[in-house]
Scaffold this motif. Structure first.
Motif, PDB file in Angstrom:
ATOM      1  N   LEU A  19      12.190   1.830   8.387  1.00  0.00           N
ATOM      2  CA  LEU A  19      13.588   1.486   8.637  1.00  0.00           C
ATOM      3  C   LEU A  19      14.183   0.730   7.455  1.00  0.00           C
ATOM      4  O   LEU A  19      15.379   0.865   7.151  1.00  0.00           O
ATOM      5  N   GLY A  20      13.338  -0.022   6.754  1.00  0.00           N
ATOM      6  CA  GLY A  20      13.797  -0.797   5.614  1.00  0.00           C
ATOM      7  C   GLY A  20      13.978  -0.003   4.336  1.00  0.00           C
ATOM      8  O   GLY A  20      14.348  -0.568   3.310  1.00  0.00           O
ATOM      9  N   GLY A  21      13.730   1.301   4.390  1.00  0.00           N
ATOM     10  CA  GLY A  21      14.016   2.151   3.245  1.00  0.00           C
ATOM     11  C   GLY A  21      12.851   2.411   2.310  1.00  0.00           C
ATOM     12  O   GLY A  21      13.026   3.074   1.286  1.00  0.00           O
ATOM     13  N   THR A  22      11.656   1.922   2.634  1.00  0.00           N
ATOM     14  CA  THR A  22      10.497   2.210   1.799  1.00  0.00           C
ATOM     15  C   THR A  22      10.015   3.624   2.086  1.00  0.00           C
ATOM     16  O   THR A  22       9.713   3.954   3.232  1.00  0.00           O
ATOM     17  N   ALA A  54       0.831  -1.206   0.000  1.00  0.00           N
ATOM     18  CA  ALA A  54       0.000   0.000   0.000  1.00  0.00           C
ATOM     19  C   ALA A  54       0.863   1.252   0.000  1.00  0.00           C
ATOM     20  O   ALA A  54       0.549   2.237  -0.694  1.00  0.00           O
ATOM     21  N   ILE A  55       1.944   1.242   0.765  1.00  0.00           N
ATOM     22  CA  ILE A  55       2.836   2.396   0.817  1.00  0.00           C
ATOM     23  C   ILE A  55       3.550   2.574  -0.514  1.00  0.00           C
ATOM     24  O   ILE A  55       3.703   3.689  -1.016  1.00  0.00           O
ATOM     25  N   MET A  56       3.963   1.473  -1.125  1.00  0.00           N
ATOM     26  CA  MET A  56       4.653   1.541  -2.414  1.00  0.00           C
ATOM     27  C   MET A  56       3.755   2.069  -3.524  1.00  0.00           C
ATOM     28  O   MET A  56       4.244   2.597  -4.531  1.00  0.00           O
ATOM     29  N   SER A  57       2.437   1.955  -3.358  1.00  0.00           N
ATOM     30  CA  SER A  57       1.518   2.407  -4.399  1.00  0.00           C
ATOM     31  C   SER A  57       1.407   3.914  -4.487  1.00  0.00           C
ATOM     32  O   SER A  57       0.801   4.444  -5.417  1.00  0.00           O
ATOM     33  N   GLY A  58       1.993   4.630  -3.511  1.00  0.00           N
ATOM     34  CA  GLY A  58       2.022   6.083  -3.565  1.00  0.00           C
ATOM     35  C   GLY A  58       0.697   6.721  -3.201  1.00  0.00           C
ATOM     36  O   GLY A  58      -0.213   6.072  -2.676  1.00  0.00           O
ATOM     37  N   GLY A  59       0.595   8.024  -3.467  1.00  0.00           N
ATOM     38  CA  GLY A  59      -0.635   8.740  -3.149  1.00  0.00           C
ATOM     39  C   GLY A  59      -0.907   8.836  -1.668  1.00  0.00           C
ATOM     40  O   GLY A  59      -2.057   8.984  -1.248  1.00  0.00           O
ATOM     41  N   GLY A  60       0.147   8.739  -0.850  1.00  0.00           N
ATOM     42  CA  GLY A  60      -0.045   8.751   0.593  1.00  0.00           C
ATOM     43  C   GLY A  60      -0.615   7.463   1.122  1.00  0.00           C
ATOM     44  O   GLY A  60      -1.148   7.411   2.240  1.00  0.00           O
ATOM     45  N   GLY A  61      -0.512   6.398   0.322  1.00  0.00           N
ATOM     46  CA  GLY A  61      -1.073   5.103   0.706  1.00  0.00           C
ATOM     47  C   GLY A  61      -0.456   4.554   1.974  1.00  0.00           C
ATOM     48  O   GLY A  61       0.763   4.593   2.148  1.00  0.00           O
TER      49      GLY A  61
END
Length: 318
Positions: free
Chosen positions: A252-255, A57-64
């Motif tokens: 922490l993992g860089g996402t 969800a975070i990788m999908s962008g748009g503040g996901g």
């Protein structure tokens, strides 16, 4: 150095992971004993899978963002021990499909709220967080439900020579690997990087984001099963802890929370850091009341580090 970290956003988490692993071995020499690996991986699995489930969800962008992952894992755990097992529905052919379908359905619902109905991601998933937390509390009732089967006991230990925790984490990574063989993952990175450009290039941004939330929910279903295998009970109070740990591990993992970079490998190393911190704090007899404060501090540090890296990269390319 900036170019190296940009191409390998997990490098920081990997370095911290190695340092914490050494610290744990020094503080507890038995930690590295092969006889402890199955138990260690089983306990680590829910931490790891919660972080992996939060990443798409975070990788999908748009503040996901999906802050309902922890409660979703908890509800799935509780439904297994409070409803399925007491009614003789503890077969692997019933429990595993239930976990996967339930998780993916809730994730897809979150994605629909965010992309189709235009709810802010934090608002949509916070509402789902409240719903699932309330449902977990209702299922728990006055007494904590308990239960297990032979195969969930093995999942908390090992199947022959293979640690059960490794199977749980490995399943999630294999699903992600399978997705990487399709156009979907490329579309996910494109959408997270610049959704307008992706849309103009013919990418169905709405579908990509719904699938991202559904994938996270699917992984959370596996996490709920891994959680049930370790605890052998349903505890509604666990929900919030896994949400906080997952977000800290992902950062922490860089996402990037902007969606422009990230990987499941980074989230896995981030989750490893969170688990090892908990373990070394316990060995050092640090009161449990400090744990959440330390998690929060690490989340802030990781976000600041990621923002600094992004700024340095933009300055370099400007």
């Amino acid at each position: 150095m900036t170019r190296f970290l940009r191409s390998r956003p997990y490098a920081f988490a990997l370095a911290v992971f190695v340092a914490l692993l050494i610290a744990n071995i020094v503080a507890q020499p038995r930690f590295a004993s092969p006889s402890n690996w199955a138990e260690t991986l089983a306990i680590f699995a829910p931490f790891a899978i919660a972080a992996l489930a939060s990443t798409p969800a975070i990788m999908s962008g748009g503040g996901g963002i999906d802050i309902s992952i922890g409660p979703l894992m908890t509800v799935i755990d509780m439904v297994i021990v409070a409803d399925l097992l007491p009614h003789g529905l503890g077969s692997v052919w019933i429990v595993v499909p239930f976990c996967l379908v339930a998780g993916a359905t809730v994730g897809a619902l979150n994605g629909t709220l965010v992309t189709v109905l235009r709810f802010q991601p934090v608002v949509a998933t916070l509402c789902m967080n409240f719903i699932l937390t309330g449902l977990a509390t209702q299922i728990e009732g006055a007494t904590t439900p308990q239960g297990s089967t032979w195969w969930t006991n093995d999942l908390a230990n090992s199947f022959g020579p293979i640690p059960g925790g490794l199977i749980s984490i490995g399943f999630v990574l294999l699903v992600w690997l399978a997705l990487s063989r399709t156009a979907y993952l490329r579309n996910l990175y494109a959408t997270g990087g610049d959704d307008a450009t992706a849309f103009s290039a013919g990418v169905d941004v709405t579908r990509v984001r719904v699938y991202a939330y559904a994938t996270g929910g699917l992984f959370a279903g596996v996490g709920g099963l891994a959680l049930m295998a370790v605890l052998r009970e349903g505890e509604a109070g666990d929900a919030t802890m896994y949400t906080l740990v997952a977000l800290a591990a992902v950062a922490l993992g860089g996402t990037a929370f902007t969606g422009k970079r990230g990987s499941l490998i980074g989230s896995l190393f981030g989750a490893g850091c969170m688990y090892l911190i908990t373990n070394v704090l316990s060995a050092a007899r640090v009161p449990d009341t400090w744990t959440d404060a330390i998690y929060g501090a690490l989340l802030i540090i990781a976000v600041i580090f990621g923002a600094g890296l992004a700024s340095a990269t933009q300055a370099r390319t400007a």
